[in-house]
Every structure is written in C-alpha cells, then in structure tokens.
Motif scaffolding. Structure first.
Motif, short mmCIF file in Angstrom:
data_model
loop_
_atom_site.label_atom_id
_atom_site.label_comp_id
_atom_site.label_asym_id
_atom_site.label_seq_id
_atom_site.Cartn_x
_atom_site.Cartn_y
_atom_site.Cartn_z
N ASP A 44 7.01 -9.14 -11.85
CA ASP A 44 7.94 -9.60 -10.83
C ASP A 44 8.89 -8.49 -10.41
OD1 ASP A 44 7.72 -12.07 -9.65
OD2 ASP A 44 9.57 -12.85 -10.53
N GLU A 45 9.44 -7.77 -11.38
CA GLU A 45 10.37 -6.69 -11.05
C GLU A 45 9.65 -5.54 -10.35
OE1 GLU A 45 13.78 -5.03 -10.29
OE2 GLU A 45 13.58 -6.97 -11.26
N ALA A 46 8.41 -5.26 -10.78
CA ALA A 46 7.62 -4.21 -10.13
C ALA A 46 7.37 -4.55 -8.67
CB ALA A 46 6.30 -4.01 -10.87
N LEU A 47 7.07 -5.83 -8.41
CA LEU A 47 6.81 -6.25 -7.03
C LEU A 47 8.07 -6.12 -6.18
CD1 LEU A 47 4.96 -7.47 -4.93
CD2 LEU A 47 5.48 -9.75 -5.84
N ARG A 48 9.22 -6.57 -6.72
CA ARG A 48 10.46 -6.45 -5.96
C ARG A 48 10.80 -4.98 -5.70
NH1 ARG A 48 12.26 -10.95 -9.14
NH2 ARG A 48 13.28 -9.56 -10.61
N GLY A 75 10.98 -3.34 -2.03
CA GLY A 75 12.22 -2.68 -1.64
C GLY A 75 11.96 -1.30 -1.08
N ARG A 76 11.00 -0.59 -1.67
CA ARG A 76 10.66 0.74 -1.16
C ARG A 76 10.00 0.65 0.22
NH1 ARG A 76 11.18 2.70 -6.37
NH2 ARG A 76 9.42 1.82 -7.44
N VAL A 77 9.17 -0.35 0.41
CA VAL A 77 8.56 -0.55 1.73
C VAL A 77 9.64 -0.77 2.78
CG1 VAL A 77 7.09 -2.06 3.13
CG2 VAL A 77 6.38 -1.44 0.81
N ARG A 78 10.62 -1.60 2.44
CA ARG A 78 11.70 -1.87 3.38
C ARG A 78 12.51 -0.61 3.66
NH1 ARG A 78 17.11 -3.47 3.69
NH2 ARG A 78 17.51 -4.98 5.36
N GLY A 79 12.78 0.18 2.61
CA GLY A 79 13.52 1.42 2.80
C GLY A 79 12.82 2.38 3.74
N VAL A 80 11.50 2.51 3.58
CA VAL A 80 10.74 3.38 4.48
C VAL A 80 10.78 2.82 5.90
CG1 VAL A 80 8.46 4.33 5.00
CG2 VAL A 80 9.27 4.26 2.65
N ARG A 108 0.80 -12.61 -7.39
CA ARG A 108 1.74 -11.49 -7.38
C ARG A 108 1.02 -10.16 -7.53
NH1 ARG A 108 4.29 -15.96 -8.70
NH2 ARG A 108 6.51 -16.20 -8.19
N GLU A 109 -0.04 -10.12 -8.30
CA GLU A 109 -0.84 -8.89 -8.39
C GLU A 109 -1.47 -8.55 -7.05
OE1 GLU A 109 -2.12 -9.11 -13.12
OE2 GLU A 109 -3.44 -9.93 -11.58
N ALA A 110 -1.90 -9.58 -6.32
CA ALA A 110 -2.46 -9.34 -4.98
C ALA A 110 -1.40 -8.84 -4.03
CB ALA A 110 -3.07 -10.64 -4.45
N LEU A 112 1.21 -7.12 -4.87
CA LEU A 112 1.52 -5.75 -5.28
C LEU A 112 0.52 -4.78 -4.68
CD1 LEU A 112 3.70 -4.55 -7.32
CD2 LEU A 112 1.77 -4.28 -8.88
N ALA A 113 -0.77 -5.15 -4.74
CA ALA A 113 -1.79 -4.27 -4.17
C ALA A 113 -1.63 -4.14 -2.66
CB ALA A 113 -3.19 -4.83 -4.50
N ALA A 114 -1.28 -5.23 -1.99
CA ALA A 114 -1.09 -5.18 -0.54
C ALA A 114 0.14 -4.36 -0.18
CB ALA A 114 -0.95 -6.60 0.01
N ALA A 115 1.22 -4.51 -0.96
CA ALA A 115 2.43 -3.73 -0.69
C ALA A 115 2.19 -2.25 -0.89
CB ALA A 115 3.57 -4.23 -1.58
N ARG A 116 1.36 -1.90 -1.88
CA ARG A 116 1.03 -0.50 -2.09
C ARG A 116 0.35 0.08 -0.85
NH1 ARG A 116 -1.41 3.43 -5.98
NH2 ARG A 116 -2.97 4.52 -4.74
N ALA A 117 -0.62 -0.66 -0.30
CA ALA A 117 -1.32 -0.19 0.89
C ALA A 117 -0.36 -0.02 2.07
CB ALA A 117 -2.45 -1.14 1.25
N GLU A 118 0.57 -0.98 2.20
CA GLU A 118 1.54 -0.90 3.29
C GLU A 118 2.48 0.29 3.11
OE1 GLU A 118 4.80 -3.74 5.61
OE2 GLU A 118 3.68 -4.52 3.89
N LEU A 119 2.90 0.54 1.86
CA LEU A 119 3.77 1.69 1.60
C LEU A 119 3.07 2.99 1.94
CD1 LEU A 119 6.48 2.69 0.48
CD2 LEU A 119 5.41 2.79 -1.78
N GLU A 120 1.79 3.10 1.60
CA GLU A 120 1.04 4.32 1.91
C GLU A 120 0.96 4.52 3.42
OE1 GLU A 120 -2.61 3.67 -0.15
OE2 GLU A 120 -1.86 4.48 -2.06
#
Length: 678
Positions: free
Chosen positions: A145-149, A153-158, A314-316, A318-326
């Motif tokens: 949960d904390e990893a996802l938040r 948060g990093r996606v929003r910052g970018v 939540r794992e899904a 996390l994977a989607a947020a990683r792709a968006e951050l990239e």
C-alpha cells in the motif's frame, strides 16, 4: 593525505570498503523520522524484516538498468534520481524507493540513485517480499500500500513538472458540466466484458477466474460521448477509471486558455490514481476522444478490496503506475532537453550544468576557499543594500555570502566563470514627463552596462575563470501591468543587445522569457508563468503586512507605478490611480517572483542578483548599476546626468530642476550635463 569528496561525474565505481551493513535485528530503537503514524508503523515493519545500509556522499545505491532485487526506505539524507545521466528528482527521509521495479516480475532499475551527503537506508529484498506475501500477508499489504502511494505520488510530481515545462498545443477543455455518470445500460454480457477488460491489466491477466469475477462485481460501467469531460484538473476524487473500449485523451491545463497533451491513456491502463489514493486534486483533465466505455471503481469500493483480490488489484495498479511513470519521465526528459537547447543558444550562456565529482587535497581545498573569499571581497562593494544593513554595509561578514559560497566553490573547482543572473532591463518607463527621455535605451543604460562589466572585471582580477552576467529581461513578464506595450519591450530589447555588442561587453549576455515558450500570444506566456510559478495575491498581501522587507518592496513598486500612471492617465483622480496601482503592484510582485523561480530552475548554479536593495544575508544579492540619488532608481526609470564627478542616475525632473542641459547622440536624446556657469 586528507581528501574531500566534491559531487559530480557518472563513472561507475565499486562501493567503498567502508560501507556499513548492519542486520536490522541489531537495531533496538526507532528514531522519530516521520510525523505520519502509518509511516512510523511502516518503518517498524521494514526494520523488523530487512537490513540497514549507510551511504557516504557520492555513493550510488542503485544504477539504472541493474536488476531490481530490493526496495529501500530512507531513514536519513537525500538521494538524487538520475535517468540517462540527467537529474529528474530527489528523494529524502521517510520515502520508500525501489518500489517501481521490485514488485511483480523481475524488472530492471528505471533510474540511478546517488547519495547527496551521508544517507541511511533500510533494505528489503525481493525474496523477503515473496516470503512475506505467502507467510505474513498483512505486513506485505502494508508495504504494498505504501509503495503504491509513493509511486503514484511520483507520477503526480512528474505531471506537475510537465505542466511547468509544457507549451500549450491545444485549447483548454471548456467549462461544461461533467457527466458523472451515465450508466452503461446493463447490456447483455456486460459482466463478462468487465472481466475481459480487467484482464488487459498486468497481473490481473493471470488471476484466478473466480477472483476476477468477484473483482469485476465491484466496478461500475459508464459511457461517455465524444468531447465529454470525464474529470477536470483540480477536482477531487470520483474514483479510479479503466478504459475498456474507445479512446480518451489527457491534458495538463497550463493556463486559463491553453492545455498540453500528455502521454495517451491506453486501453487497459487505469487512470485517476493520485486523486483517489492520495486524496489530492486531479493533476490533469481527461476527455473522451470519441465514444468510449469505462469501468469505474469508487473510492469506497477501492478501500473495501481486501485479501487476495485486493492484493492482486494493488499489484496491478503498481505495474500500471510504473508504466505511466516511465512514459512521463520520457516526456520530462524530452522537454528538459528542449529547454536546455534553447538556453544554450546565446554565446557564453552558462545554462544548466551537471555537477562533477572530484577529489581535492587539503591544500587544494584551502586554495578554493581563498579564491572564493577573494571573489566575495570583489563583489561586496557593488551590493545594493537596504538602509538597515548595519555594519555589513561597510564590511561584509561571513554570513553575507553564506548562501552563495557553495555555488562559488563549485565554479572555482570546475574552473568555469562565476555565473550571475539579473532580472532587469524590461523597457523604459512610460513616464517621459518626469522620469525618462524616451522609449529606447540611452546613456543611463549604457553606463549601467559598463558598470556591470566592471563588476565582472573585478572578479576576473582575482579569479582566472572570470565572471558572466546574464541579463534576464523581464519586460514581457509584466508589461501589461506597467503601461508598456509588447512592441515597446521588443524595441527596447533589440537596442540593449545592440548596445552590448557595440560596447564589446564580453562578459554580458541577454536571456528573454520568450526563448523558452512557443505560444500564440505573450498573454498566454504570462498566464502560464503566473499559473505554474506564481502564488496567490492574498498570500503576498499577508507577507507584506508581516515582513518589513516585503512591505518596503511593495511600497517601492507602488510608488513607481503611481508616478508613471498619474502622468500617463491624466483623466483619472489620484485616489483612483493609487487604488489601481496597489492591485497592479501586487501583480508585479507575483509575476516577478514567478519569473525568479523560472530562471532559478533554468540556471540552478547561478548566483541570483537583484536590482532592488536586499538584506545583507539574503538569497539574492542586490546589485548597484552605478551611482544614483535613490536606492530604488534604475536606468529605465531615470536619466544619466554627467557632472565633474562622472555620471549619476536620477529622475528627469531632478536633472531639469538643477539646470542640467539635455544632450543628443545619434539623433535622439541621450543624457543630461551639468555645465559650469560662464
């Protein structure tokens, strides 16, 4: 031999032998690292399951493209985040890092993390995470949960950073009511279609059929027509969306009229995470690009997902947020490179530099300190200080340049010019009755530019790297507030650059805000600046009431505006003009501060100069532009007067009152001279 590590360089080195690793079980006490109860709980969990590592300044925790076998929690210190050798962010105490790569299938690191100063981190390996998932799912869920938040948060910052760097290429979505929500209609096979849509997400594609069916039951189904707003930037959460069919487009509002498209939202990728998971405002506006069908999970439904279903969901995410951050990191790097290319066009421009890592002996360190002291001795007499500067006005103390020493040391170590930036030379005052001679630069500007060149020459006399002053023309920033047209700003700027070339001022160059933007109007550029770099006018009013320095700044600008306006808008009463100038003065301060933030972002290693008097221990160095009768007067608000002691800056009305004679050069008024009687 005594050595010192000075940050810079990308050469990969093995970890130093003195890096310390300690089993967490040996640590018995938890220091107060966060005010958030959930983070305190998380830190205790991580300390109970992992290891502790100390990083000295300059050491790399992880390299980009390394296999990701662990995540970390920062207990103390700051880590710089680099992608493809470019700094994109920094992370500090109480932040979870490495979560982008370590959950799910084996991934590679998306960034390099290097210690800025001493850093303490706590490590949990991928193996430990897998064990926790099987044996202690509650602990695993807490970390997940904390990893996802953290990742969201990093996606929003970018996203916010993209908005500041972006240029509007499409109209902002119109303020029409958002259709929340038109139901999908309960078509035959809808529930099965939801399951198919959910299986387009990583992790969920292999989820047990019974679990995916139960998950699909939690989702609503909604349709939108072409052009309908799904949610608007700045709104609070309506939940998480998943694009099941059709297309949607997302854009960052970068002004009241303009918007910048961001990475397209792909089928199977959830969106709307920051507002739901972090309870923040939406960072972007999302609009239907043709008819589309969306799945929707309410905030309450998301919170209610527990057990294996909630874990997989939540794992899904996390994977989607990683792709968006990239995706967004790539966008940011592209825009950063575009800005850097624009900044590098002018000759002698220092631009944005990456730090280097060098090892200095104690003798070399002492030499650097002596050189920096000599540079500060040369700069000190040229400071423009507030009247209450005290003893520092006569002799600068150690604190006077304390905020600037680190930048000066980096310049000396790297052997590059001391780069200084000065927001100045906007346009002539519109008041040609009592202040100036006309719309174009004259002897007042010429003498001030020569003075700035002498400042650079003084630095060069004690430092072989010399100095460079970049004049950051701020005429476009608030021309509409000071009764000056953009055409007048252009003409003034062209003449300033011609004057620098004619006088062969080798240490001075010019930067204008329009070099960074490709917009259809200067109003749009000013709007972007105020929206993304400015602050609320009411906050400025509050600070001016509380802080004498801010009040002095406001009073000085208000006085300038009032003096100009009463001579230009002669049909208005003085009381009405005074009231209007109060509002405009705060607008000038707002945009001036916004411009300061922008140029600090563009030139992070430069010393910041100011045309206004400053306290002696300030982040800005007030700089003189020659001798003057008023601490606040500038060449574009006055005239040059030549007497037996040289040129002085004063108002036109003062020069005429003392009987000075106007002198023309090149067919137009240039300055005044005080001539002896007879």
């Amino acid at each position: 031999m005594d050595v010192d590590i000075i940050p810079a360089g990308e050469a990969r080195q093995a970890p130093p032998a003195h890096s310390e690793w300690t089993e967490l079980s040996e640590i018995s006490e938890l220091s107060e690292l966060s005010e958030r109860a959930e983070l305190l709980e998380l830190s205790e969990l991580i300390m109970a399951e992992g290891r502790r590592r100390f990083l000295p300044s300059g050491e790399v925790l992880w390299y980009q493209s390394d296999e990701a076998h662990e995540l970390a929690w920062i207990a103390a210190g700051t880590l710089e985040v680099q992608i493809n050798g470019r700094r994109v962010n920094a992370v500090g105490p109480s932040e979870l890092i490495g979560e982008v790569s370590v959950f799910g299938a084996l991934q590679t690191r998306s960034a390099t993390l290097r210690a800025l100063g001493d850093v303490e981190v706590w490590i949990i390996s991928r193996t430990q995470l897998s064990s926790l998932r099987a044996k202690n799912p509650e602990i695993y869920d807490c970390i997940l949960d904390e990893a996802l938040r953290a990742l969201v948060g990093r996606v929003r910052g970018v996203s916010l950073r993209l908005a500041r760097l972006g240029e509007g290429t499409e109209p902002r979505a119109q303020d029409e009511p958002v259709n929340i929500f038109r139901e999908g209609g309960g078509f035959p096979g809808e529930h099965h279609a939801k399951q198919i849509a959910l299986r387009t997400m990583p992790v969920l594609e292999e989820l047990d059929a019974a679990l995916i069916e139960r998950l699909a039951e939690r989702f609503g189904s909604h349709v939108f027509d072409d052009g309908e707003v799904i949610f608007r930037q700045g709104e609070r959460s309506h939940g998480i969306f998943l694009l099941a069919n059709g297309r949607v487009r997302a854009a960052l509002d970068i002004g009241t009229e303009a918007a910048m498209p961001v990475a397209p939202i792909q089928r199977g990728r959830p969106f709307g995470l920051p507002a739901t998971l972090l309870e923040l405002e939406r960072p972007e506006t999302v609009v239907a690009d043709g008819p589309c069908w969306l799945l929707h999970l309410s905030p309450e439904a998301h919170e209610g997902l527990g057990g294996e279903i909630g874990r997989a969901w939540r794992e899904a995410l996390l994977a989607a947020a990683r792709a968006e951050l990239e995706d967004r990191n790539r966008n940011q790097i592209e825009l950063e490179q575009r800005r850097a290319a624009k900044l590098a066009k002018a000759p002698g421009r220092a631009g944005v530099r990456r730090p280097t890592f060098q090892v200095l002996t104690s003798d070399e360190r002492e030499s650097v300190r002596e050189t920096v002291d000599a540079i500060m001795d040369k700069l000190a007499p040229h400071r423009r200080l507030l009247p209450d500067a005290g003893a520092c006005a006569l002799h600068h103390c150690d604190e006077c340049f304390g905020l600037h020493r680190a930048k000066l040391e980096r310049c000396v170590v790297e052997g590059r010019p001391v780069h200084m930036i000065l927001p100045a030379y906007p346009a002539k005052s519109p008041n040609a009755v009592t202040k100036v001679l006309g719309e174009l630069p004259d002897m007042a500007e010429e003498q001030s530019l020569l003075y700035l060149q002498r400042v650079c020459d003084d630095v060069a006399s004690v430092y072989e790297g010399g100095a460079q002053i970049t004049l950051c023309s701020d005429g476009r920033v608030f021309s509409d507030l000071v009764l000056v047209t953009d055409e007048q700003v252009t003409a003034y700027g062209v003449e300033i650059e011609a004057m620098i070339e004619r006088l062969r001022l080798r240490s001075i160059d010019v930067f204008a805000i329009e070099e960074l933007f490709e917009v259809s109007s200067y109003d749009g550029m000013r709007d972007h600046l105020a929206v993304h770099y400015g602050e609320a006018i009411e906050a400025l009013r509050d600070r001016s009431r509380m802080h004498p320095h801010m009040r002095s700044m406001y009073n000085g600008i208000h006085r300038f505006l009032f003096e100009d306006t009463v001579k230009v808008e002669t049909g208005k009463s003085r009381s009405k003009i005074r009231k209007e100038c109060s509002t405009r003065a705060y607008g000038v301060i707002q945009r001036s501060n916004a411009f300061s933030r922008l140029i600090a972002e563009c030139f992070p290693d430069a010393l910041r100069l100011s045309i206004h008097p400053q306290p002696p221990h300030s982040a800005k160095i007030g700089i003189l532009l020659g001798t003057a009768t008023d601490a606040w007067i500038t060449p574009w608000h006055g005239v040059a007067v030549l007497d037996r002691d040289g040129y002085h800056l004063m108002k036109r009305s003062e020069a005429e009152a003392m009987g000075a004679v106007m002198v023309e050069r090149r067919g137009r008024p240039s300055h005044y001279e005080v001539r002896d009687a007879g």
